[in-house]
Design a protein around this motif. Structure first.
Motif, PDB file in Angstrom:
ATOM      1  N   VAL A  68       6.881   1.049   6.891  1.00 18.16           N
ATOM      2  CA  VAL A  68       7.782   0.761   5.780  1.00 18.16           C
ATOM      3  C   VAL A  68       8.780   1.955   4.667  1.00 18.16           C
ATOM      4  O   VAL A  68       9.761   1.838   4.715  1.00 18.16           O
ATOM      5  N   MET A  69       8.873   2.634   5.423  1.00 15.61           N
ATOM      6  CA  MET A  69       9.730   4.081   4.700  1.00 15.61           C
ATOM      7  C   MET A  69      11.296   3.990   5.606  1.00 15.61           C
ATOM      8  O   MET A  69      11.991   4.487   5.023  1.00 15.61           O
ATOM      9  N   ALA A 109       0.979  -0.675   0.316  1.00 21.03           N
ATOM     10  CA  ALA A 109       0.212   0.129  -0.008  1.00 21.03           C
ATOM     11  C   ALA A 109       1.084   1.394   0.130  1.00 21.03           C
ATOM     12  O   ALA A 109       0.977   1.945  -0.567  1.00 21.03           O
ATOM     13  N   THR A 110       2.130   0.952   0.852  1.00 21.83           N
ATOM     14  CA  THR A 110       2.853   2.610   0.603  1.00 21.83           C
ATOM     15  C   THR A 110       3.290   2.667  -0.938  1.00 21.83           C
ATOM     16  O   THR A 110       3.675   3.328  -0.797  1.00 21.83           O
ATOM     17  N   LEU A 111       4.129   1.615  -1.028  1.00 20.35           N
ATOM     18  CA  LEU A 111       4.603   1.576  -1.921  1.00 20.35           C
ATOM     19  C   LEU A 111       4.017   2.381  -3.354  1.00 20.35           C
ATOM     20  O   LEU A 111       4.093   2.774  -3.654  1.00 20.35           O
ATOM     21  N   PRO A 128      13.886  -6.411  -3.722  1.00 20.80           N
ATOM     22  CA  PRO A 128      13.480  -6.973  -4.883  1.00 20.80           C
ATOM     23  C   PRO A 128      12.118  -7.496  -5.584  1.00 20.80           C
ATOM     24  O   PRO A 128      11.351  -5.533  -5.859  1.00 20.80           O
ATOM     25  N   LYS A 129      12.361  -7.751  -6.749  1.00 23.83           N
ATOM     26  CA  LYS A 129      11.565  -8.034  -7.316  1.00 23.83           C
ATOM     27  C   LYS A 129       9.975  -7.421  -6.951  1.00 23.83           C
ATOM     28  O   LYS A 129       9.194  -6.889  -7.700  1.00 23.83           O
ATOM     29  N   GLU A 130       9.512  -8.210  -6.049  1.00 23.75           N
ATOM     30  CA  GLU A 130       8.558  -8.590  -5.794  1.00 23.75           C
ATOM     31  C   GLU A 130       7.737  -6.720  -5.240  1.00 23.75           C
ATOM     32  O   GLU A 130       6.645  -6.876  -5.416  1.00 23.75           O
ATOM     33  N   LEU A 131       8.823  -6.073  -4.567  1.00 26.07           N
ATOM     34  CA  LEU A 131       7.944  -4.841  -3.659  1.00 26.07           C
ATOM     35  C   LEU A 131       8.349  -3.589  -5.448  1.00 26.07           C
ATOM     36  O   LEU A 131       7.740  -2.918  -5.088  1.00 26.07           O
ATOM     37  N   GLY A 132       9.934  -4.370  -5.581  1.00 30.36           N
ATOM     38  CA  GLY A 132       9.858  -3.635  -7.623  1.00 30.36           C
ATOM     39  C   GLY A 132       8.540  -2.967  -8.219  1.00 30.36           C
ATOM     40  O   GLY A 132       8.407  -1.796  -8.611  1.00 30.36           O
TER      41      GLY A 132
END
Length: 129
Positions: free
Chosen positions: A95-96, A28-30, A50-54
């Motif tokens: 998260v940040m 949600a944050t990203l 990482p790809k999942e976050l990117g």
């Protein structure tokens, strides 16, 4: 920092009861950051994650970021997570804070430049976290 380490750090930082809660808050944050960041800054940030976050940051390359204030930032995160704005603020800070540790200091500085002065409260909280 790999995906599992990132999620574990968010989970511990915000005292989530479950891994799924940490994943939801992170995404949600990203995704909200993607809406706010200018031009290709989100994809530059994504390249260091990482790809999942990117993947949460990709899809708006070359577009102008939306100009919304910090209260709207928290509101959008809250809506994505299904929590109230105060909880979303706490989650966003966690998260940040982990994000700051996961990417280079230069990249995090570039991200900071994409946020207006009214985000100072968030970035000050990250520095203390």
């Amino acid at each position: 920092m790999n995906y599992d380490q990132f999620i574990r750090a968010v989970k511990e930082s915000a005292s989530f009861e479950s891994r799924e809660g940490a994943i939801q808050a992170t995404k949600a944050t990203l995704e909200t950051m993607r809406e706010r960041l200018l031009g290709d800054e989100a994809s530059h940030l994504a390249a260091q994650l990482p790809k999942e976050l990117g993947d949460c940051l990709r899809g708006r390359e070359g577009q102008m970021g939306e100009h919304f204030k910090v209260d709207e930032f928290y509101r959008r995160i809250a809506e994505r997570e299904g929590v109230d704005a105060d909880v979303a603020q706490s989650h966003a800070t966690a998260v940040m804070s982990v994000l700051r540790q996961a990417v280079s200091s230069g990249e995090f500085s570039d991200v900071r430049l994409g946020f207006a002065k009214d985000y100072d409260e968030l970035f000050a909280a990250i520095a203390q976290h």
